[in-house]
Enzyme design. Structure first.
Site, PDB file in Angstrom:
ATOM      1  N   GLU A   1       3.570   4.188  -5.060  1.00 38.84           N
ATOM      2  CA  GLU A   1       4.512   4.944  -5.874  1.00 38.84           C
ATOM      3  C   GLU A   1       4.791   6.251  -5.147  1.00 38.84           C
ATOM      4  O   GLU A   1       3.943   6.714  -4.377  1.00 38.84           O
ATOM      5  CB  GLU A   1       3.921   5.235  -7.259  1.00 38.84           C
TER       6      GLU A   1
ATOM      7  N   LYS B   1      -1.682  14.117   3.255  1.00 40.61           N
ATOM      8  CA  LYS B   1      -1.609  12.796   2.615  1.00 40.61           C
ATOM      9  C   LYS B   1      -1.909  11.645   3.578  1.00 40.61           C
ATOM     10  O   LYS B   1      -2.429  10.617   3.175  1.00 40.61           O
ATOM     11  CB  LYS B   1      -0.226  12.601   1.987  1.00 40.61           C
TER      12      LYS B   1
ATOM     13  N   SER C   1      -2.084  22.752   2.838  1.00 40.13           N
ATOM     14  CA  SER C   1      -1.919  21.301   2.665  1.00 40.13           C
ATOM     15  C   SER C   1      -0.718  20.700   3.371  1.00 40.13           C
ATOM     16  O   SER C   1      -0.754  19.538   3.762  1.00 40.13           O
ATOM     17  CB  SER C   1      -1.891  20.959   1.184  1.00 40.13           C
TER      18      SER C   1
HETATM   19  C1  PLP Z   1       1.482  15.925  -2.447  1.00 41.59           C
HETATM   20  C2  PLP Z   1       1.145  17.287  -1.989  1.00 41.59           C
HETATM   21  C3  PLP Z   1       0.275  18.139  -2.732  1.00 41.59           C
HETATM   22  C4  PLP Z   1      -0.305  17.774  -4.056  1.00 41.59           C
HETATM   23  O1  PLP Z   1      -1.104  16.640  -4.070  1.00 41.59           O
HETATM   24  P1  PLP Z   1      -2.697  16.718  -4.174  1.00 41.59           P
HETATM   25  O2  PLP Z   1      -3.079  15.290  -4.346  1.00 41.59           O
HETATM   26  O3  PLP Z   1      -3.029  17.550  -5.357  1.00 41.59           O
HETATM   27  O4  PLP Z   1      -3.201  17.297  -2.915  1.00 41.59           O
HETATM   28  C5  PLP Z   1      -0.031  19.387  -2.205  1.00 41.59           C
HETATM   29  N1  PLP Z   1       0.492  19.800  -1.037  1.00 41.59           N
HETATM   30  C6  PLP Z   1       1.330  19.036  -0.313  1.00 41.59           C
HETATM   31  C7  PLP Z   1       1.879  19.568   0.964  1.00 41.59           C
HETATM   32  C8  PLP Z   1       1.690  17.754  -0.758  1.00 41.59           C
HETATM   33  O5  PLP Z   1       2.526  16.992  -0.027  1.00 41.59           O
END
Ligand code: PLP
Length: 393
Positions: free
Chosen positions: A111, A89, A377
């Site tokens: 948000e 993010k 992610s």
């Molecule tokens: C917020 C988040 C997501 C989901 O958000 P996307 O916008 O779909 O990427 C996925 N993995 C992690 C670790 C997150 O913090």
């Protein structure tokens, strides 16, 4: 077929900017400037420097040897979990804070649901010295105390959203209301590849560094830039958008999007938007949306707060409709098991969102020579109490 946004802000039939009249000047200012600003050499230089020295990029592309052995295929993990603040993010919030400064904004609003995007936004506001107000549902404030504390420590003000179900959707409505009331000095940092045009495209471009790096990293280790599969979990779709971006027009790269099936797709407690969603408008864009027959948004459910969203971004709705990406739904139980497995096979505790992407190996078979890249992610520190409760650790 193009998988990128067109000049009107659409991906096929999805996207656009469905916003109240009073928000038009704000969104229009951004639309007219975002590509110009991103193309400025100074902007690029500052963005790249911060990604390197502050976020910690490039993130490694790690060959997961034991995981690969178990599933008899070649699995690489793109380590976004090693980014500052623990997930992808921050790539987007760094880009947007620089954009806000170029547009001479003094005040940032955002948000947040679980608080991850709120923390990433509060972080870059501290970095840039800008005022930061994060809207968060009252219920979420109560259940995400550590992230609320982080935001406060970083100097942000956390404002509770008291309407509706007092969760993410209501926090988003409050943020939009704030933006309408403060059109001149405020920038709204949206946290995923959602919202009115140009947000989905802008966020995808900031996240596209993920596939940009993957290309040269794979070239070094495999002798080719393209994997056979690129896999990512999808909440709103930002980590997936970044992981796919430079592969969208490479038909040899198969794209896999993993959604949260919660307790099961048809249990009424799910967030499997591609299967359950119909065309509708949410947060300013036309996309696939979980809704009742009379168009009321259905409350989503997933054990992972980051995937607990009733829609997907318009890019992903288009990838689904055109079958460019294969969508797979994974339940809470399957994801939790995959998260534990990665921890014990590779010594990496993933975020529960990410665990959904890892769970596909139990159901989908790959060839031994296939190169499969997973967008890892985020890291699992924030989810430790959920893992502890689930596995009775
Ligand atoms: C917020 C988040 C997501 C989901 O958000 P996307 O916008 O779909 O990427 C996925 N993995 C992690 C670790 C997150 O913090």
């Amino acid at each position: 077929m193009s998988y990128h946004v067109n000049e009107k802000g659409y991906y096929g039939q999805f996207g656009g900017a469905f916003i109240p009249e009073m928000l038009y000047p704000n969104v229009e200012e951004l639309r007219q400037n975002y590509l110009k600003v991103m193309a400025e050499p100074d902007f690029k230089k500052e963005f790249d420097q911060l990604l390197r020295d502050y976020v910690g990029r490039p993130t490694p592309l790690y060959f997961a040897k034991r995981l690969s052995k178990k599933y008899n295929t070649k699995i690489y993990l793109k380590r976004e979990d090693l980014c500052h603040t623990g997930a992808h993010k921050i790539n987007n919030t760094i880009g947007q804070i620089l954009m806000a400064k170029r547009l001479k904004k003094k005040r940032i609003i955002a948000e947040t649901g679980a608080g991850q995007h709120g923390v990433a936004t509060a972080t870059v506001c501290a970095l840039a010295g800008l005022e930061c107000i994060v809207y968060m549902g009252e219920i979420d404030i109560a259940r995400q105390a550590p992230n609320v504390a982080r935001m406060k420590m970083l100097g942000a003000e956390v404002r509770p959203a008291l309407s509706g179900s007092r969760t993410l959707k209501d926090a988003t409505n409050e943020a939009i209301r704030d933006w309408i009331n403060n059109p001149v000095d405020t920038h709204y940092i949206i946290g995923s590849a959602v919202g009115p045009h140009p947000y989905p495209d802008m966020v995808a471009r900031f996240q596209s560094v993920v596939s940009e790096e993957t290309k040269w990293q794979l070239k070094t280790v495999e002798g080719r830039e393209n994997p056979d599969y690129m896999v990512a979990c999808v909440g709103g779709g930002s980590n997936a958008a970044g992981a796919y971006y430079h592969y969208l027009n490479e038909p040899s790269v198969k794209l896999i999007a993993v959604e949260a099936a919660g307790k099961g797709i048809y249990t009424g407690e799910s967030a499997a938007t591609s299967v359950l969603g119909k065309e509708g408008v949410i947060h300013g864009s036309k996309t696939l949306l979980m809704q009742t027959t009379d168009g009321q948004i259905t409350e989503p459910y997933s054990i992972s707060a980051g995937l607990d969203y009733p829609g997907v971004g318009p890019m992903h709705a288009h990838l689904y409709e055109t079958k460019r990406a294969e969508f797979i739904s994974v339940t809470d139980d399957e994801a939790m098991t995959a998260g534990l497995e990665l921890s014990q096979l590779e010594g990496i505790i993933p975020a529960i969102e990410t665990s959904h992407a890892l769970a596909i190996f139990e159901t989908k078979k790959f060839k031994p020579e296939d190169v499969v890249v997973i967008s890892l992610s985020g890291r699992g520190d924030k989810d430790l109490s959920t893992y502890i409760d689930y596995f009775k650790l």
